[in-house]
Design an enzyme around this catalytic site. Structure first.
Site, PDB file in Angstrom:
ATOM      1  N   HIS A  30       1.198   6.723  -4.860  1.00  0.00           N
ATOM      2  CA  HIS A  30       0.374   7.285  -3.769  1.00  0.00           C
ATOM      3  C   HIS A  30      -0.618   6.243  -3.266  1.00  0.00           C
ATOM      4  O   HIS A  30      -1.802   6.351  -3.576  1.00  0.00           O
ATOM      5  CB  HIS A  30      -0.377   8.517  -4.271  1.00  0.00           C
ATOM      6  CG  HIS A  30      -0.893   9.401  -3.181  1.00  0.00           C
ATOM      7  ND1 HIS A  30      -2.149   9.278  -2.647  1.00  0.00           N
ATOM      8  CD2 HIS A  30      -0.317  10.428  -2.528  1.00  0.00           C
ATOM      9  CE1 HIS A  30      -2.338  10.206  -1.727  1.00  0.00           C
ATOM     10  NE2 HIS A  30      -1.243  10.914  -1.641  1.00  0.00           N
ATOM     11  N   PHE A  31      -0.341   5.345  -2.568  1.00  0.00           N
ATOM     12  CA  PHE A  31       0.925   4.877  -2.045  1.00  0.00           C
ATOM     13  C   PHE A  31       1.095   3.431  -2.495  1.00  0.00           C
ATOM     14  O   PHE A  31       0.097   2.706  -2.499  1.00  0.00           O
ATOM     15  CB  PHE A  31       0.937   4.952  -0.523  1.00  0.00           C
ATOM     16  CG  PHE A  31       0.723   6.367  -0.007  1.00  0.00           C
ATOM     17  CD1 PHE A  31       1.778   7.264   0.045  1.00  0.00           C
ATOM     18  CD2 PHE A  31      -0.524   6.782   0.415  1.00  0.00           C
ATOM     19  CE1 PHE A  31       1.595   8.552   0.541  1.00  0.00           C
ATOM     20  CE2 PHE A  31      -0.717   8.066   0.904  1.00  0.00           C
ATOM     21  CZ  PHE A  31       0.342   8.967   0.960  1.00  0.00           C
TER      22      PHE A  31
END
Length: 145
Positions: A47-48
């Site tokens: 993420h991410f």
């Protein structure tokens, strides 16, 4: 409250303990706590990968854990090993800025109401002077076996 005292009050453990230190507490009223956000957090892997951002739901969880510490703040002893605070509702959640590795998330939580085991809190999470997240959190304390 340092991490050792926090561990006596909250049931959460790695990788889900999201409060590192309590900076101030006024039992029955308000609390200020912090979470040091590092690149080593397991959620940043996905993420991410190209731009690590702390998930909004984890900011809410950090505020909820801070609220739990406030709810238990009146106890001079450790919390009952069988007591847990559960979410009952989240109102007005707003995310104002991303939280990234290297940020220090400061949570300010106050009790709005407490009746019959139901708590309503107002929480704000900041990075520096900027609001990252804010919400009203409703929680209930339960004894589980």
């Amino acid at each position: 409250m340092d991490i050792h005292q926090i561990l006596k009050k909250l049931p959460h453990r790695y990788p889900f303990l999201l409060v590192d230190r309590v900076l101030a507490v006024d039992p029955g009223k308000s609390i200020k706590a912090l979470k040091n956000v590092t690149i080593n957090e397991p959620f940043f892997t996905g993420h991410f990968p190209h731009r690590p951002v702390m998930p909004g739901v984890l900011m809410l969880e950090a505020m909820a854990q801070t609220a739990g510490l406030l709810a238990f703040a009146g106890d001079t002893a450790t919390r009952d090993a069988n007591s847990v605070i559960y979410f009952a509702g989240i109102d007005g959640a707003r995310f104002k800025r991303p939280v990234e590795p290297g940020d220090q998330l400061i949570m300010d939580v106050e009790i709005l109401r407490h009746k019959a085991g139901i708590y309503k809190f107002k929480g704000t999470a900041r990075v520096g002077e900027d609001i990252a997240c804010e919400a009203e959190l409703m929680c209930t304390m339960r004894t589980v076996s």
